[in-house]
Scaffold this motif. Sequence first.
Motif, PDB file in Angstrom:
ATOM      1  N   LYS A  96       0.837  -1.199   0.000  1.00  0.00           N
ATOM      2  CA  LYS A  96       0.000   0.000   0.000  1.00  0.00           C
ATOM      3  C   LYS A  96       0.883   1.266   0.000  1.00  0.00           C
ATOM      4  O   LYS A  96       0.712   2.161  -0.825  1.00  0.00           O
ATOM      5  CB  LYS A  96      -0.918  -0.018   1.229  1.00  0.00           C
ATOM      6  CG  LYS A  96      -1.986   1.028   1.205  1.00  0.00           C
ATOM      7  CD  LYS A  96      -3.086   0.690   2.228  1.00  0.00           C
ATOM      8  CE  LYS A  96      -3.953   1.903   2.476  1.00  0.00           C
ATOM      9  NZ  LYS A  96      -3.343   2.863   3.390  1.00  0.00           N
ATOM     10  N   THR A  97       1.828   1.297   0.912  1.00  0.00           N
ATOM     11  CA  THR A  97       2.714   2.475   0.991  1.00  0.00           C
ATOM     12  C   THR A  97       3.465   2.644  -0.318  1.00  0.00           C
ATOM     13  O   THR A  97       3.646   3.754  -0.812  1.00  0.00           O
ATOM     14  CB  THR A  97       3.761   2.279   2.114  1.00  0.00           C
ATOM     15  OG1 THR A  97       3.184   1.534   3.157  1.00  0.00           O
ATOM     16  CG2 THR A  97       4.319   3.576   2.599  1.00  0.00           C
ATOM     17  N   LEU A  99       2.613   1.724  -3.366  1.00  0.00           N
ATOM     18  CA  LEU A  99       1.747   2.275  -4.428  1.00  0.00           C
ATOM     19  C   LEU A  99       1.481   3.763  -4.191  1.00  0.00           C
ATOM     20  O   LEU A  99       1.503   4.565  -5.123  1.00  0.00           O
ATOM     21  CB  LEU A  99       0.426   1.501  -4.488  1.00  0.00           C
ATOM     22  CG  LEU A  99       0.554   0.084  -5.045  1.00  0.00           C
ATOM     23  CD1 LEU A  99      -0.759  -0.667  -4.922  1.00  0.00           C
ATOM     24  CD2 LEU A  99       1.026   0.101  -6.481  1.00  0.00           C
ATOM     25  N   GLU A 100       1.247   4.125  -2.939  1.00  0.00           N
ATOM     26  CA  GLU A 100       1.012   5.539  -2.580  1.00  0.00           C
ATOM     27  C   GLU A 100       2.191   6.402  -3.001  1.00  0.00           C
ATOM     28  O   GLU A 100       2.041   7.451  -3.597  1.00  0.00           O
ATOM     29  CB  GLU A 100       0.907   5.657  -1.050  1.00  0.00           C
ATOM     30  CG  GLU A 100      -0.482   5.663  -0.444  1.00  0.00           C
ATOM     31  CD  GLU A 100      -1.475   6.493  -1.197  1.00  0.00           C
ATOM     32  OE1 GLU A 100      -1.241   7.699  -1.270  1.00  0.00           O
ATOM     33  OE2 GLU A 100      -2.462   5.932  -1.703  1.00  0.00           O
ATOM     34  N   LYS A 101       3.387   5.880  -2.659  1.00  0.00           N
ATOM     35  CA  LYS A 101       4.581   6.701  -2.854  1.00  0.00           C
ATOM     36  C   LYS A 101       4.929   6.870  -4.319  1.00  0.00           C
ATOM     37  O   LYS A 101       5.420   7.921  -4.716  1.00  0.00           O
ATOM     38  CB  LYS A 101       5.765   6.091  -2.097  1.00  0.00           C
ATOM     39  CG  LYS A 101       5.629   6.280  -0.602  1.00  0.00           C
ATOM     40  CD  LYS A 101       6.966   6.269   0.081  1.00  0.00           C
ATOM     41  CE  LYS A 101       6.779   6.664   1.532  1.00  0.00           C
ATOM     42  NZ  LYS A 101       7.948   6.626   2.338  1.00  0.00           N
ATOM     43  N   LYS A 103       2.912   6.824  -6.792  1.00  0.00           N
ATOM     44  CA  LYS A 103       1.870   7.542  -7.527  1.00  0.00           C
ATOM     45  C   LYS A 103       2.303   9.001  -7.705  1.00  0.00           C
ATOM     46  O   LYS A 103       2.714   9.668  -6.775  1.00  0.00           O
ATOM     47  CB  LYS A 103       0.558   7.479  -6.730  1.00  0.00           C
ATOM     48  CG  LYS A 103      -0.653   7.505  -7.633  1.00  0.00           C
ATOM     49  CD  LYS A 103      -1.914   7.085  -6.941  1.00  0.00           C
ATOM     50  CE  LYS A 103      -2.159   7.843  -5.646  1.00  0.00           C
ATOM     51  NZ  LYS A 103      -3.261   7.440  -4.859  1.00  0.00           N
ATOM     52  N   TYR A 146      11.346  13.517  -6.459  1.00  0.00           N
ATOM     53  CA  TYR A 146      11.019  12.523  -5.427  1.00  0.00           C
ATOM     54  C   TYR A 146      12.003  12.615  -4.261  1.00  0.00           C
ATOM     55  O   TYR A 146      11.623  12.619  -3.084  1.00  0.00           O
ATOM     56  CB  TYR A 146      11.064  11.124  -6.047  1.00  0.00           C
ATOM     57  CG  TYR A 146      10.580  10.032  -5.134  1.00  0.00           C
ATOM     58  CD1 TYR A 146       9.221   9.832  -4.933  1.00  0.00           C
ATOM     59  CD2 TYR A 146      11.483   9.192  -4.481  1.00  0.00           C
ATOM     60  CE1 TYR A 146       8.769   8.816  -4.091  1.00  0.00           C
ATOM     61  CE2 TYR A 146      11.035   8.184  -3.641  1.00  0.00           C
ATOM     62  CZ  TYR A 146       9.680   7.999  -3.453  1.00  0.00           C
ATOM     63  OH  TYR A 146       9.241   7.005  -2.630  1.00  0.00           O
TER      64      TYR A 146
END
Length: 373
Positions: A96-97, A99-101, A103, A146
């Motif tokens: 989850k983290t 995919l969040e990051k 994005k 990033y």
Amino acid sequence: MKNPFTIGLVSENEFCNRERELGELITYAKNGSKVMFCSPRRYGKSSLVFLVLDKLRKEGFLTAYVDLFPISSEDDFISRFATAVIKGFGAGLDQKTFLEKIKGIFSVLRPVVEFVPDGVSISVKVDSPEKRSMALDDLMDGIGKYVKKRKIQACIALDEFQEITELATSKKIEGILRSHIQHQKDVSYFYIGSRRRILQDMFHNKSRPFYKSTYTYILEPISADHFAPFISKRFTGTGKACSLALARIIYDLAQGYPYYVQKLASIVWDAVEHVCDIGTIHQSFERLVRMEAADFEGIWGGLSLSRKSFLRTISLEPTATPYAKNFLEKQSLSIGGAQKAMKVLLAKDLIEKSPEGVYRPTDPIMREWLKKG
Ligand SMILES: Nc1ncnc2c1ncn2[C@@H]1O[C@H](COP(=O)(O)OP(=O)(O)OP(=O)(O)O)[C@@H](O)[C@H]1O
Ligand SMILES: [Mg+2]
């Protein structure tokens, strides 16, 4: 008992020394430096860089390792680079983290993450064909933003970097990379490769984008003082014996060339039942030369007659004066012919100039093979 010598990537517990190099490369990374890191083939560049990245990751760096051998096109280069960055920067995060990051890192490139039974499969797509020309800018921009946003340091290793010179658009790629990298103060880049002439031209030629943008770091062989005890201990650790003096002979026969030291030690270990002796070492060395012959024949077959003759003469007689009259007469070559042969053989890294200024074959076992032929 398993053979304790390795001819693949060397992991931390199989490492012989390289303490100083490890420290120096880590310091470069911490300073956000850009480093051209080269040596002849199979000296241990990749193994060392993996270890450097591993140590940096443990200290909180973002890291990425990009293998550029072989690349077939600019798209392939971008895709490998982007995939490695996403994988590397996402290392250790849960799904989850992660995919969040990722994005929103990029605007043109689209990371495609699939969770497959044996892990995560990552690839990169470009939204539309007309945006392809922006893909590299997008990737480099994304890396810079990033890292800045997370207020973190990063280290990116581009292995076999000389491969990009094979692409028709190489100059353009070099220009785009340089224009971004010079602003990325918190990202250290290691440009790694073994084709030293090609890399030197990329970084030391005034007309090339990377001119004067890097430190040069040359990896030297591992010293006998470290390698001989390493060999001896590995025999002892597996219930066999090889004295320090004999381990030193293994090192000397392989001329300190890390890959061949390990390969010869490995052949000797297989041949020895309990205690190593000098006869076994010499037989194993003959075996090593025979084992490598197929590779050398392939390289040899691709050379023109004048280059073959030049290479063989240098092998029999390494020289500081390859254009001297008596040297040229031995092979019936004109100065022009010899200069051309030298240029090609240096570019292919088949010949190198020693620190003492003597031209010799780069590969010591190839030299043995040529002497026999
Ligand atoms: N620190 C080390 N300790 C022991 N052996 C080593 C070490 N470094 C390199 N070697 C030997 O050299 C071999 C080549 O290592 P590696 O693949 O890391 O080199 P490389 O310089 O990246 O090679 P290439 O130019 O072919 O990519 C290893 O398989 C190992 O046998
Ligand atoms: Mg390598």
